[in-house]
Design a protein around this motif. Sequence first.
Motif, short mmCIF file in Angstrom:
data_model
loop_
_atom_site.label_atom_id
_atom_site.label_comp_id
_atom_site.label_asym_id
_atom_site.label_seq_id
_atom_site.Cartn_x
_atom_site.Cartn_y
_atom_site.Cartn_z
N MET A 1 0.84 -1.18 0.00
CA MET A 1 0.00 0.00 0.00
C MET A 1 0.88 1.24 0.00
O MET A 1 1.83 1.32 0.75
CB MET A 1 -0.91 -0.02 1.23
N THR A 2 0.55 2.20 -0.84
CA THR A 2 1.30 3.45 -0.89
C THR A 2 0.61 4.48 -0.02
O THR A 2 -0.50 4.29 0.46
CB THR A 2 1.39 3.98 -2.34
N GLN A 3 1.28 5.63 0.14
CA GLN A 3 0.70 6.69 0.96
C GLN A 3 -0.57 7.25 0.33
O GLN A 3 -1.41 7.81 1.01
CB GLN A 3 1.71 7.79 1.17
N ASN A 4 -0.73 7.13 -0.99
CA ASN A 4 -1.91 7.65 -1.67
C ASN A 4 -3.12 6.74 -1.55
O ASN A 4 -4.22 7.14 -1.89
CB ASN A 4 -1.60 7.89 -3.15
N ASP A 5 -2.91 5.49 -1.10
CA ASP A 5 -4.03 4.57 -0.96
C ASP A 5 -4.87 4.95 0.26
O ASP A 5 -4.35 5.12 1.35
CB ASP A 5 -3.54 3.13 -0.80
N VAL A 6 -6.15 5.11 0.03
CA VAL A 6 -7.06 5.42 1.11
C VAL A 6 -7.79 4.13 1.46
O VAL A 6 -8.34 3.46 0.60
CB VAL A 6 -8.08 6.51 0.68
N VAL A 7 -7.76 3.77 2.75
CA VAL A 7 -8.44 2.56 3.19
C VAL A 7 -9.89 2.92 3.47
O VAL A 7 -10.18 3.81 4.26
CB VAL A 7 -7.76 1.99 4.45
N THR A 8 -10.79 2.21 2.80
CA THR A 8 -12.22 2.49 2.96
C THR A 8 -12.88 1.38 3.76
O THR A 8 -12.30 0.33 4.00
CB THR A 8 -12.93 2.58 1.58
N SER A 9 -14.12 1.61 4.12
CA SER A 9 -14.90 0.59 4.82
C SER A 9 -15.81 -0.17 3.85
O SER A 9 -16.67 -0.93 4.29
CB SER A 9 -15.71 1.23 5.94
N ARG A 10 -15.62 0.04 2.55
CA ARG A 10 -16.45 -0.63 1.54
C ARG A 10 -16.29 -2.14 1.64
O ARG A 10 -15.22 -2.65 1.92
CB ARG A 10 -16.06 -0.18 0.14
N VAL A 11 -17.37 -2.83 1.39
CA VAL A 11 -17.36 -4.30 1.42
C VAL A 11 -17.42 -4.85 0.00
O VAL A 11 -16.66 -5.77 -0.34
CB VAL A 11 -18.56 -4.83 2.25
N LEU A 12 -18.29 -4.30 -0.83
CA LEU A 12 -18.45 -4.80 -2.19
C LEU A 12 -17.45 -4.14 -3.13
O LEU A 12 -17.71 -3.08 -3.69
CB LEU A 12 -19.89 -4.56 -2.68
N THR A 13 -16.30 -4.80 -3.26
CA THR A 13 -15.27 -4.33 -4.18
C THR A 13 -14.78 -5.51 -5.01
O THR A 13 -14.96 -6.67 -4.61
CB THR A 13 -14.07 -3.72 -3.43
N VAL A 14 -14.18 -5.22 -6.13
CA VAL A 14 -13.65 -6.28 -6.99
C VAL A 14 -12.57 -7.07 -6.26
O VAL A 14 -12.59 -8.32 -6.26
CB VAL A 14 -13.13 -5.69 -8.33
N PRO A 15 -11.59 -6.42 -5.60
CA PRO A 15 -10.57 -7.20 -4.89
C PRO A 15 -11.15 -8.09 -3.78
O PRO A 15 -10.70 -9.21 -3.58
CB PRO A 15 -9.65 -6.13 -4.30
N ASN A 16 -12.17 -7.58 -3.07
CA ASN A 16 -12.79 -8.40 -2.02
C ASN A 16 -13.49 -9.61 -2.61
O ASN A 16 -13.47 -10.70 -2.04
CB ASN A 16 -13.78 -7.58 -1.20
N LEU A 17 -14.10 -9.45 -3.77
CA LEU A 17 -14.74 -10.57 -4.46
C LEU A 17 -13.69 -11.62 -4.85
O LEU A 17 -13.91 -12.82 -4.68
CB LEU A 17 -15.50 -10.08 -5.69
N ILE A 18 -12.54 -11.17 -5.34
CA ILE A 18 -11.47 -12.09 -5.71
C ILE A 18 -10.98 -12.84 -4.47
O ILE A 18 -10.78 -14.06 -4.51
CB ILE A 18 -10.32 -11.33 -6.41
N SER A 19 -10.80 -12.14 -3.35
CA SER A 19 -10.37 -12.80 -2.11
C SER A 19 -11.41 -13.80 -1.63
O SER A 19 -11.06 -14.88 -1.15
CB SER A 19 -10.10 -11.77 -1.01
N LEU A 20 -12.68 -13.47 -1.78
CA LEU A 20 -13.75 -14.39 -1.39
C LEU A 20 -13.71 -15.66 -2.24
O LEU A 20 -13.84 -16.77 -1.73
CB LEU A 20 -15.11 -13.70 -1.49
N VAL A 21 -13.52 -15.48 -3.55
CA VAL A 21 -13.42 -16.65 -4.44
C VAL A 21 -12.23 -17.50 -4.03
O VAL A 21 -12.32 -18.74 -4.01
CB VAL A 21 -13.32 -16.21 -5.92
N ARG A 22 -11.12 -16.86 -3.67
CA ARG A 22 -9.95 -17.60 -3.21
C ARG A 22 -10.26 -18.41 -1.95
O ARG A 22 -9.84 -19.56 -1.81
CB ARG A 22 -8.79 -16.64 -2.96
#
Length: 195
Positions: A1-22
């Motif tokens: 993660m870089t300094q420009n990355d903002v951590v959100t509380s979103r649940v429905l994201t493409v990366p989260n879907l990929i992690s769920l499939v994993r």
Amino acid sequence: MTQNDVVTSRVLTVPNLISLVRLLLVPVFAWLIATGRDASAVLVLAVSGASDWLDGVLARRLGQVSRLGQLLDPAADRLFILVTLFALAWRDVVPWWLLGALVARDVVLGVMLLVLARAGWAPLPVHLAGKAGTFALLYAFPLLLLAQWAAPVGTVAWVVGWACALWGVGLYWFAGALYLMQARRLLRGPAPEAV
């Protein structure tokens, strides 16, 4: 993660879907390895390794770095590594000490996380060494499974697989030491509310 990355509380994201499939692929892999479907098991491991890289890249590029993703991704990694190692040790592909070395590290870090949480600190960010160790291990396992095949594929897979496994274990423990030093600094400093 870089300094420009903002951590959100979103649940429905493409990366989260990929992690769920994993995460959902873990029992599929366990069933494949238990029933002797090695070629399919190798394919599932390869997909898991590639998706581990992909979800991080997409999270940063799409601006979808989320707190859930920061928990799901390492959880999927550890679960895949644990199930894979247990299955490979059960089939006598790898020695049981390898499973013990990785489980011991995760137990130590689990206790560390509990101590940090009790002191009010959030989980520590993932170190590059930890990601590199996980990456090496996720590549070692399909190779060690392929090592059961006849030469020359089996021979080459055995050599490269063990090289990746030993580097992976070393990096895994090196990252663990970094996490412990970082936790020690946090616990000796001011409480998180005062920071």
